[in-house]
Design an enzyme around this catalytic site. Structure first.
Site, PDB file in Angstrom:
ATOM      1  N   ASP A  59       0.864  -1.182   0.000  1.00 35.08           N
ATOM      2  CA  ASP A  59       0.000   0.000   0.000  1.00 35.08           C
ATOM      3  C   ASP A  59       0.900   1.231   0.000  1.00 35.08           C
ATOM      4  OD1 ASP A  59      -1.730   2.082   0.398  1.00 35.08           O
ATOM      5  OD2 ASP A  59      -2.587   1.323   2.262  1.00 35.08           O
ATOM      6  N   ASN A  86       2.806   5.267 -11.655  1.00 31.69           N
ATOM      7  CA  ASN A  86       1.586   5.062 -12.436  1.00 31.69           C
ATOM      8  C   ASN A  86       0.329   4.895 -11.589  1.00 31.69           C
ATOM      9  OD1 ASN A  86      -0.117   3.962 -14.767  1.00 31.69           O
ATOM     10  ND2 ASN A  86      -0.021   2.211 -13.367  1.00 31.69           N
ATOM     11  N   TYR A 154      -9.865  14.044  -9.180  1.00 32.05           N
ATOM     12  CA  TYR A 154      -8.924  13.520 -10.162  1.00 32.05           C
ATOM     13  C   TYR A 154      -8.187  14.654 -10.871  1.00 32.05           C
ATOM     14  CZ  TYR A 154      -7.168  10.438 -13.864  1.00 32.05           C
ATOM     15  OH  TYR A 154      -6.365   9.724 -14.721  1.00 32.05           O
ATOM     16  N   LYS A 158      -4.164  15.538 -10.697  1.00 26.71           N
ATOM     17  CA  LYS A 158      -3.367  15.416 -11.913  1.00 26.71           C
ATOM     18  C   LYS A 158      -2.702  16.739 -12.287  1.00 26.71           C
ATOM     19  CE  LYS A 158      -3.768  11.032 -12.656  1.00 26.71           C
ATOM     20  NZ  LYS A 158      -2.575  10.161 -12.560  1.00 26.71           N
TER      21      LYS A 158
END
Length: 249
Positions: A59, A86, A154, A158
């Site tokens: 984790d 990633n 998100y 990002k």
């Protein structure tokens, strides 16, 4: 065969698996990191790379766990040449005022905090090893440039990845550490399966969106990884040709 060592997070499925397979096929020794050991084991088996594939279930939102997995890579192979950051997640498409705080925190934890933890360990290793240096590749997104409707967690994380990429690229060049970002649009993975049924557009409509073979993303990551350290792809955008991007239209 090359003797380079790479570590890929989120390597059990999708983009991470495609990148890990591309690196292994090219002769890299690769640590495949993710939460679900059975998926990592399958990815390693699919590669046919034998002991060049090291499965590390962890984790990575926990800094102590990140330190442990990087320590295992060093114990096995003694260096690290490439980190592909990633691992990530999205959130349900809801108005931001309705987004549960727990969901916001979970997205920030994996998309940003975990990436920072991994960068921190990689930089410490790459500065100290001989020959020194290495390459960090961060998975941004088309959402690092333009948001989808109702995607605040998100999109915000990002955009933050872009800031992290730029800071590493600036601060670590003196240590021969190159850092670049790959911004990916509509690779055919489980995460984008919903696009085959229709996703919300900026004009309020629903539309099916084209996708591309995720293997092309793996090939792009390999291209970035294989550059000599005197060269760097600072930002690469790879996307399904006909997907909405500019203006999301």
């Amino acid at each position: 065969m090359n003797n380079k060592v790479a570590l890929v997070t989120g390597a059990g499925t999708g983009i991470g698996k495609a990148a890990a397979l591309a690196l292994l096929k090219d002769g890299y020794r690769v640590a495949l990191v993710g939460r679900r050991k059975e998926l990592l084991d399958k990815a390693a088996a699919d590669s046919g790379a034998g002991d060049r594939a090291l499965v590390l279930s962890s984790d990575i939102t926990k800094p102590e766990a990140v330190k442990e997995i990087f320590g295992k890579v060093m114990a096995k192979w003694g260096r690290l040449d490439v980190l592909f950051n990633n691992a990530g997640m999205g959130a349900p498409a809801v108005p931001m005022e309705e987004l549960p705080l727990e969901t916001w925190k979970a997205v920030v934890d994996i998309n940003l905090n975990a990436m920072f933890f991994c960068c921190r360990e990689a930089i410490s290793i790459m500065k100290a090893q001989n020959p020194k240096g290495g390459r960090i590749i961060n998975n941004g997104s088309i959402s690092a440039h333009a948001p989808r409707p109702m995607s605040v967690a998100y999109t915000a994380t990002k955009h933050a990845v872009t800031g992290l990429t730029k800071c590493i690229s600036l601060d670590c060049r003196k240590h021969d550490i190159a850092c670049g970002q790959i911004d990916i649009g509509n690779a055919a993975t489980e995460m984008t399966e919903r696009m085959t049924k229709g996703v919300p557009q900026s004009n309020g409509t629903m539309m099916v969106e084209p996708r591309m073979d995720v293997a092309h993303v793996g090939a792009a990551v390999l291209h970035m990884a294989n550059l000599p350290l005197e060269s760097n792809v600072q930002f690469m955008t790879i996307m399904a040709t006909k997907m909405p991007f500019v203006g999301r239209g």
